[in-house]
Design a protein around this motif. Structure first.
Motif, short mmCIF file in Angstrom:
data_model
loop_
_atom_site.label_atom_id
_atom_site.label_comp_id
_atom_site.label_asym_id
_atom_site.label_seq_id
_atom_site.Cartn_x
_atom_site.Cartn_y
_atom_site.Cartn_z
N ILE A 123 73.05 87.38 34.20
CA ILE A 123 73.26 87.82 32.78
C ILE A 123 71.65 88.05 32.19
CG2 ILE A 123 74.02 86.95 30.47
CD1 ILE A 123 76.10 85.39 32.17
N GLU A 124 71.33 89.09 32.01
CA GLU A 124 70.24 89.23 31.47
C GLU A 124 69.76 90.21 30.37
OE1 GLU A 124 66.06 89.95 34.30
OE2 GLU A 124 67.57 91.41 34.56
N ASN A 135 66.75 85.78 29.37
CA ASN A 135 66.12 86.90 28.08
C ASN A 135 67.80 86.94 27.29
OD1 ASN A 135 63.80 86.91 29.41
ND2 ASN A 135 64.25 88.80 30.18
N MET A 136 68.39 85.90 26.85
CA MET A 136 69.45 85.76 25.98
C MET A 136 68.90 85.53 24.46
SD MET A 136 73.09 83.83 25.79
CE MET A 136 73.86 84.89 27.09
N GLN A 137 69.36 86.07 23.52
CA GLN A 137 68.95 86.10 22.09
C GLN A 137 70.38 85.85 21.31
OE1 GLN A 137 67.65 89.53 23.50
NE2 GLN A 137 66.21 87.80 24.62
N VAL A 138 70.30 84.57 20.80
CA VAL A 138 71.56 84.44 19.82
C VAL A 138 71.22 84.31 18.55
CG1 VAL A 138 73.61 82.92 19.58
CG2 VAL A 138 72.61 83.16 21.77
N GLN A 139 71.98 85.13 17.40
CA GLN A 139 71.70 84.94 16.23
C GLN A 139 72.92 84.22 15.55
OE1 GLN A 139 68.77 85.69 14.50
NE2 GLN A 139 67.84 86.18 16.40
N THR A 140 72.86 83.58 14.67
CA THR A 140 74.15 82.72 13.72
C THR A 140 74.09 83.11 12.61
OG1 THR A 140 72.88 80.89 13.71
CG2 THR A 140 74.33 81.00 15.68
N PRO A 141 73.99 84.18 11.91
CA PRO A 141 74.00 84.55 10.44
C PRO A 141 75.02 83.74 9.68
CG PRO A 141 73.98 86.69 11.63
CD PRO A 141 74.16 85.57 12.68
N GLY A 142 74.74 82.81 8.33
CA GLY A 142 75.70 82.41 7.81
C GLY A 142 75.85 80.99 8.27
N TRP A 143 75.50 80.65 9.49
CA TRP A 143 75.48 79.05 9.62
C TRP A 143 74.39 78.56 10.60
CZ3 TRP A 143 77.14 77.45 14.87
CH2 TRP A 143 77.31 78.60 15.76
N GLN A 144 74.24 77.12 10.58
CA GLN A 144 73.14 76.76 11.40
C GLN A 144 73.61 76.14 12.52
OE1 GLN A 144 69.94 76.39 10.37
NE2 GLN A 144 70.66 77.73 8.52
N ALA A 145 73.26 76.85 13.71
CA ALA A 145 73.65 76.48 15.16
C ALA A 145 72.87 75.40 15.91
CB ALA A 145 73.98 77.73 15.61
N ILE A 160 83.30 89.36 26.24
CA ILE A 160 82.94 89.58 27.65
C ILE A 160 83.64 88.54 28.39
CG2 ILE A 160 81.46 89.99 29.54
CD1 ILE A 160 79.67 91.65 27.36
N ARG A 161 84.35 88.68 29.55
CA ARG A 161 84.74 87.57 30.57
C ARG A 161 84.48 88.37 31.85
NH1 ARG A 161 91.00 85.49 30.60
NH2 ARG A 161 91.26 84.85 32.79
N LEU A 162 84.02 87.27 32.64
CA LEU A 162 83.60 87.42 33.95
C LEU A 162 84.50 86.62 34.82
CD1 LEU A 162 79.76 87.63 34.11
CD2 LEU A 162 81.35 89.35 33.49
N ASP A 163 85.34 87.31 35.64
CA ASP A 163 86.57 86.37 36.36
C ASP A 163 86.26 85.92 37.61
OD1 ASP A 163 88.11 87.24 34.11
OD2 ASP A 163 89.88 87.25 35.30
N ASP A 164 85.55 86.56 38.52
CA ASP A 164 85.49 86.23 39.93
C ASP A 164 84.36 87.37 40.60
OD1 ASP A 164 87.04 88.50 41.29
OD2 ASP A 164 88.47 87.64 40.09
N GLY A 165 84.05 86.81 41.82
CA GLY A 165 83.26 87.43 42.75
C GLY A 165 81.69 87.63 42.25
N SER A 166 80.93 88.65 42.24
CA SER A 166 79.54 88.52 42.01
C SER A 166 79.44 89.94 40.94
CB SER A 166 78.66 89.31 43.12
OG SER A 166 79.36 90.25 43.68
N CYS A 167 78.90 89.37 39.59
CA CYS A 167 78.81 90.21 38.53
C CYS A 167 77.39 90.25 37.82
CB CYS A 167 79.98 89.67 37.49
SG CYS A 167 81.53 89.71 38.07
N THR A 168 77.02 91.42 37.39
CA THR A 168 75.87 91.29 36.33
C THR A 168 76.26 91.73 35.09
OG1 THR A 168 74.62 91.74 38.46
CG2 THR A 168 73.79 92.77 36.25
N VAL A 169 75.52 91.36 34.00
CA VAL A 169 75.78 92.01 32.61
C VAL A 169 74.35 91.93 32.33
CG1 VAL A 169 76.63 91.36 30.44
CG2 VAL A 169 77.74 90.53 32.15
N LYS A 170 73.86 93.24 31.91
CA LYS A 170 72.39 93.61 31.42
C LYS A 170 72.38 94.38 30.24
CE LYS A 170 69.25 94.11 34.46
NZ LYS A 170 68.49 94.88 35.65
#
Length: 311
Positions: free
Chosen positions: A250-251, A278-288, A215-225
């Protein structure tokens, strides 16, 4: 095949409209209502894949129920350019399946060696899944689109370029995957990605399709939910907020990055008013670590977890 109406496809470069349907042009858009759909495009043969629809409207349009079979292999423009050209124009595109994607032009007969700057210059460029127009002013809503494997962005719907267009895009309940350089790329005024899923599960090597940002947000006003990113074969940052963004929310976003250290969130220092919640990141297979996953920061960062632990 030796020729398609308006251009020769046996010598590489195109000198005519590589399109099945063109309804309206940017300076003289279609007016009134327009309905387009119910098509299956069969691109299972050799050197197939003209643009399905190039549409510019000042009215209201519905584009629906279109399915791609086989890969787009001409190296020309991708299947859709949808431009709600005027302030009150609205295009609703739904139930579109372009999951089989397209070849990068270097792997097709389109060498682009004879690019001549003439009236059709550029017709063979931009093999994207769905694009808009730099001067877009209206609203485009994409619903239930399946998009995968395009060499020049998948769902590439920016609501115009700053200073030339200030349209709005909404990408709702769509699935995208394996496109280069971005899978869902938006901008514009009050634009949204809601309830979508991006899956990166194919890598194409270093020569072509080398970076596949979800996902890439280029300009202006943007929401990712309420959106999910799954990178089984990561080759690019999960979610990028570029310097032209004036406001972003970003929610409720979950990100899984398998095996390979990759940035989950990159926020340019010049981006303004960015809230991440409320962002959840999982990193299976490596230690982040936090530094490995995040570059830059939102103005507000709330309830961010990595492998279940707050950061």
């Amino acid at each position: 095949m030796d020729a398609i109406e308006g251009f020769d496809v046996t010598k590489g470069e195109y000198h005519g409209p590589a399109q099945h349907f063109k309804i309206g042009v940017p300076d003289t858009p279609h007016k009134g209502r327009f309905v387009f759909g119910g098509f299956t495009v069969d691109w299972r043969g050799k050197n197939e894949g003209m643009q399905i629809l190039n549409h510019h409207t000042a009215g209201k349009s519905v584009i629906q129920n279109i399915r791609q079979v086989g890969m787009h292999s001409l190296g020309c423009q991708g299947p859709f350019r949808l431009n709600p050209a005027t302030e009150n124009a609205f295009i609703r595109a739904r139930n579109i399946d372009i999951r089989h994607g397209g070849l990068t032009y270097q792997k097709t007969i389109n060498t682009r060696d004879t690019y001549d700057g003439g009236p059709y210059a550029g017709r063979s460029w931009a093999t994207s899944g769905i694009t808009m127009h730099p001067r877009t002013q209206g609203k485009l809503r994409l619903e239930r689109v399946i998009c995968g494997g395009w060499p020049d962005n998948g769902i590439y719907v920016i609501g115009g370029h700053p200073g030339t267009g200030d349209g709005t895009v909404e990408v709702i309940s769509c699935i995208a995957g394996n496109s280069q350089a971005s899978n869902i790329r938006i901008g514009g005024t009050d634009s949204k990605i809601i309830g979508c899923k991006v899956i990166i599960d194919q890598s194409f090597g270093n020569k072509f399709y080398y970076e596949q940002r979800p996902i890439r947000l280029d300009d202006g006003s943007c929401t990712v939910k309420n959106t999910q990113i799954i990178q089984k074969k990561p080759t690019g940052w999960s979610l990028t907020v570029l310097h032209g963004v004036q406001k972003a929310l970003i929610e409720n976003v979950s990100i899984a990055i398998h095996e390979t250290p990759t940035k989950a969130l990159v926020v340019d220092d010049a981006a303004n008013n960015v809230t991440v919640r409320n962002m959840q990141v999982q990193t299976p297979g490596w230690q982040a670590t936090k530094n490995m996953l995040f570059r830059g920061s939102g103005d507000v960062m709330e309830n961010i977890t990595v492998d279940g632990k707050p950061v």
